[in-house]
Design a protein around this motif. Structure first.
Motif, PDB file in Angstrom:
ATOM      1  N   ASN A  73      -1.055   7.977  -2.269  1.00 18.65           N
ATOM      2  CA  ASN A  73      -1.215   8.492  -3.629  1.00 18.65           C
ATOM      3  C   ASN A  73      -0.698   9.928  -3.708  1.00 18.65           C
ATOM      4  O   ASN A  73      -1.459  10.887  -3.684  1.00 18.65           O
ATOM      5  CB  ASN A  73      -2.687   8.413  -4.037  1.00 18.65           C
ATOM      6  N   ARG A  94       0.858  -1.192   0.000  1.00 21.69           N
ATOM      7  CA  ARG A  94       0.000   0.000   0.000  1.00 21.69           C
ATOM      8  C   ARG A  94       0.891   1.239   0.000  1.00 21.69           C
ATOM      9  O   ARG A  94       1.857   1.318   0.758  1.00 21.69           O
ATOM     10  CB  ARG A  94      -0.906   0.013   1.228  1.00 21.69           C
ATOM     11  N   SER A  97      -7.955  -0.591  -7.282  1.00 24.36           N
ATOM     12  CA  SER A  97      -7.648  -0.656  -5.854  1.00 24.36           C
ATOM     13  C   SER A  97      -7.508   0.723  -5.199  1.00 24.36           C
ATOM     14  O   SER A  97      -7.403   0.815  -3.980  1.00 24.36           O
ATOM     15  CB  SER A  97      -6.347  -1.432  -5.637  1.00 24.36           C
ATOM     16  N   SER A  98      -7.507   1.779  -5.977  1.00 24.58           N
ATOM     17  CA  SER A  98      -7.281   3.110  -5.419  1.00 24.58           C
ATOM     18  C   SER A  98      -8.524   3.628  -4.699  1.00 24.58           C
ATOM     19  O   SER A  98      -9.646   3.468  -5.179  1.00 24.58           O
ATOM     20  CB  SER A  98      -6.892   4.083  -6.531  1.00 24.58           C
ATOM     21  N   ASP A 101      -2.974   3.705  -3.030  1.00 24.76           N
ATOM     22  CA  ASP A 101      -3.014   2.732  -4.120  1.00 24.76           C
ATOM     23  C   ASP A 101      -2.406   1.420  -3.634  1.00 24.76           C
ATOM     24  O   ASP A 101      -1.569   1.409  -2.716  1.00 24.76           O
ATOM     25  CB  ASP A 101      -2.239   3.228  -5.345  1.00 24.76           C
ATOM     26  N   ARG A 102      -2.795   0.335  -4.281  1.00 28.79           N
ATOM     27  CA  ARG A 102      -2.273  -0.974  -3.915  1.00 28.79           C
ATOM     28  C   ARG A 102      -1.503  -1.568  -5.084  1.00 28.79           C
ATOM     29  O   ARG A 102      -1.910  -1.456  -6.244  1.00 28.79           O
ATOM     30  CB  ARG A 102      -3.398  -1.921  -3.509  1.00 28.79           C
ATOM     31  N   TYR A 145       0.548  -2.567 -10.343  1.00 23.24           N
ATOM     32  CA  TYR A 145      -0.623  -1.900  -9.778  1.00 23.24           C
ATOM     33  C   TYR A 145      -1.844  -2.810  -9.889  1.00 23.24           C
ATOM     34  O   TYR A 145      -2.059  -3.481 -10.911  1.00 23.24           O
ATOM     35  CB  TYR A 145      -0.876  -0.593 -10.522  1.00 23.24           C
TER      36      TYR A 145
END
Length: 226
Positions: A114, A111, A144-145, A150-151, A140
């Protein structure tokens, strides 16, 4: 009448054509005419194949959960609050780690805060206590954001055979953005994993945890990254 002269007799023999050579005829018979099989099949067992030097193809054998033993000596955030606290300090954190059963493969999620649109996340891995290393690109995870974070995900497989004491893997995380580069390294101890193959494993027990608390070595301290 007088008898023919020898010369005349000789000329007649010379002028006459020689007799054609005798032609021998061959007779072909098929086995089925005698009640026999037209095809003869011979079977070989494994011993016969080995004797003539023919190698058997290697079979891919599925490994069970007991074929590999993997363990790690660090913890990931146990709650969303703990994860958020770590992100506020270092902008990047290892969120989850998974050791795939029956394999020497690990998979994790990362994680990051951002900070900007363009960003790169890497997993820096060493298999020889940072004598050397390489960077694995994390990918990415689409969708997921949550706008704030973001993940990313990564996957890596160790390849046996291992040494007698097994394989030791260390890694840390690097987050590259337009505003700076950020690291996560398990509070200066790096993320450490051990992997053993069945039949070659040594009992680790509490010694593994003692090493993690005793050794504070970090790749970020050993080498100055630019």
């Amino acid at each position: 009448m007088e008898a023919s002269s020898p010369m005349a007799s000789t000329d007649e023999e010379t002028d006459s054509e020689p007799d054609p050579p005798l032609v021998s005829r061959r007779k072909v018979s098929f086995a089925d005419a005698f009640g026999l099989n037209l095809v003869s099949v011979k079977e070989y067992d494994n011993a016969d194949v080995t004797d003539v030097g023919v190698s058997k193809p290697t079979e891919n054998v599925a490994l069970s959960a007991e074929d590999f033993s993997m363990s790690y000596v660090f913890t990931v955030p146990s709650s969303a609050e703990e994860l958020d606290q770590r992100l506020q300090v270092q902008m990047i954190e290892l969120e989850t780690i998974e050791l795939l059963p029956g394999t020497a493969t690990l998979r994790g999620t990362i994680r990051v805060v951002n900070l900007c649109y363009n960003k790169c996340v890497y997993v820096r891995i060493s298999l020889d206590r940072w004598e050397s290393y390489f960077d694995l690109v994390a990918e990415y995870i689409p969708g997921s954001s949550d706008r704030k974070t973001d993940r990313f995900t990564f996957k890596y497989s160790l390849h046996p055979p291992f040494e007698r004491e097994g394989a030791r893997l260390e890694f840390c995380l690097r987050y590259e953005t337009s505003v700076g580069i950020f690291w996560a390294n398990n509070k200066d101890m790096n993320y450490v994993l051990f992997c053993h193959q069945r039949g070659h494993a040594k009992e680790q027990g509490p010694q593994v945890h003692e090493e993690s608390s005793r050794s504070k070595r970090s790749c970020l301290k050993a080498i100055s990254w630019k």
